[in-house]
Design a protein around this motif. Structure first.
Motif, PDB file in Angstrom:
ATOM      1  N   ASP A 167      -2.985  -9.002  -6.893  1.00 60.38           N
ATOM      2  CA  ASP A 167      -4.340  -9.528  -7.059  1.00 60.38           C
ATOM      3  C   ASP A 167      -4.864  -9.413  -8.488  1.00 60.38           C
ATOM      4  O   ASP A 167      -6.063  -9.377  -8.725  1.00 60.38           O
TER       5      ASP A 167
ATOM      6  N   ASP B 169      -3.876  -6.400   5.130  1.00 56.69           N
ATOM      7  CA  ASP B 169      -4.981  -5.601   5.663  1.00 56.69           C
ATOM      8  C   ASP B 169      -5.617  -4.803   4.530  1.00 56.69           C
ATOM      9  O   ASP B 169      -4.918  -4.130   3.769  1.00 56.69           O
ATOM     10  N   TRP B 170      -6.930  -4.887   4.434  1.00 52.83           N
ATOM     11  CA  TRP B 170      -7.616  -4.221   3.330  1.00 52.83           C
ATOM     12  C   TRP B 170      -9.045  -3.888   3.724  1.00 52.83           C
ATOM     13  O   TRP B 170      -9.813  -4.756   4.132  1.00 52.83           O
ATOM     14  N   GLU B 171      -9.388  -2.609   3.611  1.00 49.92           N
ATOM     15  CA  GLU B 171     -10.769  -2.180   3.795  1.00 49.92           C
ATOM     16  C   GLU B 171     -11.472  -2.313   2.447  1.00 49.92           C
ATOM     17  O   GLU B 171     -11.084  -1.658   1.477  1.00 49.92           O
ATOM     18  N   LYS B 172     -12.489  -3.151   2.390  1.00 55.18           N
ATOM     19  CA  LYS B 172     -13.083  -3.553   1.111  1.00 55.18           C
ATOM     20  C   LYS B 172     -13.672  -2.396   0.311  1.00 55.18           C
ATOM     21  O   LYS B 172     -13.828  -2.490  -0.897  1.00 55.18           O
TER      22      LYS B 172
ATOM     23  N   LYS C  75     -12.226   0.374  -0.192  1.00 55.88           N
ATOM     24  CA  LYS C  75     -11.130   1.192  -0.705  1.00 55.88           C
ATOM     25  C   LYS C  75     -10.378   0.422  -1.782  1.00 55.88           C
ATOM     26  O   LYS C  75     -10.527  -0.790  -1.906  1.00 55.88           O
TER      27      LYS C  75
ATOM     28  N   TYR D 137      -7.604  -1.700  -3.758  1.00 52.52           N
ATOM     29  CA  TYR D 137      -6.731  -2.755  -3.256  1.00 52.52           C
ATOM     30  C   TYR D 137      -5.393  -2.131  -2.850  1.00 52.52           C
ATOM     31  O   TYR D 137      -4.849  -1.301  -3.573  1.00 52.52           O
ATOM     32  N   PRO D 138      -4.858  -2.491  -1.682  1.00 46.02           N
ATOM     33  CA  PRO D 138      -3.680  -1.787  -1.144  1.00 46.02           C
ATOM     34  C   PRO D 138      -2.367  -2.072  -1.861  1.00 46.02           C
ATOM     35  O   PRO D 138      -1.349  -1.480  -1.528  1.00 46.02           O
TER      36      PRO D 138
ATOM     37  N   PRO E  96      -1.665   3.651  -2.073  1.00 40.23           N
ATOM     38  CA  PRO E  96      -1.400   2.237  -1.789  1.00 40.23           C
ATOM     39  C   PRO E  96      -0.513   2.052  -0.561  1.00 40.23           C
ATOM     40  O   PRO E  96       0.211   2.962  -0.146  1.00 40.23           O
ATOM     41  N   SER E  97      -0.571   0.854  -0.003  1.00 40.97           N
ATOM     42  CA  SER E  97       0.377   0.462   1.041  1.00 40.97           C
ATOM     43  C   SER E  97       1.637  -0.128   0.419  1.00 40.97           C
ATOM     44  O   SER E  97       2.725  -0.032   0.985  1.00 40.97           O
TER      45      SER E  97
END
Length: 207
Positions: free
Chosen positions: A49, A61-64, A66, A68-69, A137-138
């Motif tokens: 990104d 999937d991303w909780e805004k 947090k 960026y994964p 991070p993921s």
């Protein structure tokens, strides 16, 4: 799961990516190889990104509230740090400093009071790797991250990074010109050629 759907990107009217699709699961180690200038780093930055594609999208999937994964590790670590900040502040930008990670990547606590230009490129890269991991991070995009290190240090960094990512189920997209390295650490290798990603190898990863 990370999904890249039909991504197109051109730089100064020169197409680099055309209808590129790609997917990656957490815990996977995938290699990306290709000639210089074909767009490997650009693709990695789109995944992380840093760059928006001209067409297509990234689904993850991303909780805004947090980070960026997908975290991006630059080949030249000085490009990703504030030169006016001390190392302690650079690390704390991502989260609470973890003493275990400092020890694992041989980061002397004395470095925490230094500025980036007071460390070697290899030392600063270790700092950036730890900062990346502190963000939990993921996925990680690792763009030629050990080219400035000698062979022994490269092996040590990759062994420790793979240890942490395996434990925490983190996927890594490894961008490199080093096919030997990719064969050793990646389960799948893609080549970026003629604007497209092409799978060129599947292997059993050797830790």
């Amino acid at each position: 799961m990370l999904h890249v759907h039909n991504v197109n990107y051109a730089y100064k009217k020169q197409s680099l990516l055309e209808n590129v699709s790609f997917e990656m699961k957490r815990g996977e180690i995938i290699g990306l190889i290709g000639e210089s200038g074909v767009g490997k780093t650009t693709f990695g930055k789109i995944v992380a990104d840093y760059i928006r594609p001209d067409y297509g999208n990234i689904q993850i999937d991303w909780e805004k509230d947090k980070p960026y994964p997908v975290q991006f590790l630059f080949q030249h670590p000085e490009q990703s740090v504030n030169p006016k900040w001390r190392i302690k502040r650079i690390l704390e930008e991502a989260g609470r400093i973890d003493s275990y990670l400092l020890r694992l990547f041989n980061i002397d606590k004395v470095w925490l009071q230094r500025f980036p230009n007071q460390l070697s490129s290899g030392q600063l890269q270790r700092v950036c790797i730890v900062r990346c991991l502190l963000a939990k991070p993921s996925f990680i995009v690792a763009d030629e991250i050990t080219t400035m290190l000698d062979a022994i240090s490269q092996k040590e960094v990759w062994q420790n990074l793979l240890k942490i990512t395996t434990t925490n189920n983190i996927g890594i997209l490894v961008i490199s010109h080093d096919r030997i390295l990719l064969d050793k650490i990646c389960s799948t290798i893609y080549e970026l050629k003629d604007l497209h990603l092409k799978p060129i190898a599947r292997s059993v990863r050797i830790n």
